[in-house]
Design a protein around this motif. Sequence first.
Motif, PDB file in Angstrom:
ATOM      1  N   GLN A  25     -36.106 -12.268 -31.397  1.00 47.31           N
ATOM      2  CA  GLN A  25     -36.713 -13.524 -31.825  1.00 47.31           C
ATOM      3  C   GLN A  25     -37.000 -14.434 -30.635  1.00 47.31           C
ATOM      4  O   GLN A  25     -38.047 -15.093 -30.584  1.00 47.31           O
ATOM      5  N   GLU A  26     -36.101 -14.455 -29.665  1.00 46.40           N
ATOM      6  CA  GLU A  26     -36.329 -15.285 -28.485  1.00 46.40           C
ATOM      7  C   GLU A  26     -37.542 -14.791 -27.701  1.00 46.40           C
ATOM      8  O   GLU A  26     -38.366 -15.591 -27.230  1.00 46.40           O
ATOM      9  N   ARG A  27     -37.668 -13.475 -27.555  1.00 39.14           N
ATOM     10  CA  ARG A  27     -38.846 -12.922 -26.861  1.00 39.14           C
ATOM     11  C   ARG A  27     -40.132 -13.278 -27.602  1.00 39.14           C
ATOM     12  O   ARG A  27     -41.150 -13.611 -26.992  1.00 39.14           O
ATOM     13  N   TYR A  28     -40.059 -13.248 -28.933  1.00 40.49           N
ATOM     14  CA  TYR A  28     -41.241 -13.567 -29.749  1.00 40.49           C
ATOM     15  C   TYR A  28     -41.672 -15.019 -29.517  1.00 40.49           C
ATOM     16  O   TYR A  28     -42.861 -15.311 -29.370  1.00 40.49           O
ATOM     17  N   ILE A  29     -40.692 -15.945 -29.503  1.00 41.64           N
ATOM     18  CA  ILE A  29     -41.018 -17.356 -29.293  1.00 41.64           C
ATOM     19  C   ILE A  29     -41.578 -17.588 -27.897  1.00 41.64           C
ATOM     20  O   ILE A  29     -42.569 -18.310 -27.712  1.00 41.64           O
ATOM     21  N   ARG A  30     -40.980 -16.952 -26.901  1.00 39.69           N
ATOM     22  CA  ARG A  30     -41.460 -17.144 -25.534  1.00 39.69           C
ATOM     23  C   ARG A  30     -42.871 -16.582 -25.361  1.00 39.69           C
ATOM     24  O   ARG A  30     -43.703 -17.161 -24.639  1.00 39.69           O
ATOM     25  N   ASP A  31     -43.162 -15.475 -26.012  1.00 41.85           N
ATOM     26  CA  ASP A  31     -44.520 -14.924 -25.962  1.00 41.85           C
ATOM     27  C   ASP A  31     -45.516 -15.896 -26.595  1.00 41.85           C
ATOM     28  O   ASP A  31     -46.626 -16.088 -26.087  1.00 41.85           O
TER      29      ASP A  31
END
Length: 480
Positions: free
Chosen positions: A459-465
Amino acid sequence: MAIWISRSRRIFNHFVQRACPLSLLHPRGSRPFSYFESNQQEPQCYHEEEDYHVDIKHDENQAMDFPGGKIPFVSQMKFISESSETRLACYRVLDNNGSPIPGSVFEQVRKDLAVKMYSTMVTLQIMDNIFDEAKKQGRLSFYMTSVGEEAINIASAAALTPDDIVLPQAIFWLSDFLDSRLTNSYYLKKSPFFYRETGVLLWRGFTLEEFTSQLLGNTGDNGKGRQMPIHYGSNKLNYFTVSSTIATQLPQAVGVAYALKMDRKEACVVTYFGDGTTSEGDFHAALNFAAVLEAPIIFLCRNNGWAISTPVAEQFRSDGVAIKGQAYGVRSIRVDGNDALAVYSAIRAAREMAIKEQRPIIVEAMAYRVGDHASSDDSTKYRSREEIEYWRRRCSVARFRKWIQKNGWWGDEEELEFRGNIKEQVLQALERAEETEKPPLTDLFTDVYDQIPLHLQEQERYIRDAINKRPNEYPTNIPI
């Protein structure tokens, strides 16, 4: 198997004959409830093979010795009335002019405590005014006032000790939640919240900076900006963080109270809720739970006449909330919630009974909700302005001020100076909170697990993307 059962039965019968009475198997102190009691002085033991006859005593035609106590018999059919002809009385000390009612019984309050109670109520009023205005200006995303219920907040808090544990309340229906932009920035529409215990936390020492930090979700917020505004909490002040679901804190509060009992602590739990909460199943489960376990807890209901836009007449047919305690074996009292002395005295007495007698208590504080339900509500859509003004003129803060002024403990000069100072302090705290940096993005995923699990990492990677693709839509004051 048959041989084993036969032998076991013979062994048991032998034990009964040698070690009678059977009460040795169930000492009275360890019984979970009252068993049938024998009318005979000495219990008699019977062999399995022997027939025996028990005479029906005359007393057994008059009453049934049932678990829980004797129940008398009557020969006439009579249903319990659905309601009493007269409403449950309301405990009151001060009249509308701030004068003690002749013959009233209440806890004596010394000067320093009375002045602190009044000044804290004034502080709560000023906070409400400024923060509500800040919401209208777009500086806050949400706020709720305590107009009309200040005395319940402050007087109840003053009657407790720092060791007593508070579980406050809020309401939030997920269907009305529209959007969340990370830390504490919410867009709301008709969201029915119900949380008005700000004054309790204020009394316990929560600072203006801590209030404004939580409202704005900056790095000074205990919750690191991950909660909605006014969802305060403080571990050091024994104040549980507000949860956003109605009535869930009530069974939890009973569990906390039972833990205090097991640890033999000289403290109790106080849980706050509104009249609308009593329509939830958790309320009834909590009362039964507390009564059976004899938990030292005070259920403090703020009956303010409205559950958002639903009046109490459309919520339940019973005479308010205090009367409900009788069905569960819980001692109860109804008190004038606009009377600070009455609330203080009632909570002091309730606390003493809860701790010394190890029992739950219900306190129903009657105080009309003068303000809108929340900053997203216009209460004139479902009630008249005349009704609101009628109750506004019966302000609990003004009534208590009249009392301390009659005692010579407060005056107009102190009033003017104090209000001016507090207003300046609240405005300055709000400005400082607005200038304080927001918590970093990483804080969204920490403090729940010892090691961040894979699904949260994803989820963190998704938000940063998403931020990298649309950087202009991401708030600039939140560190990435």
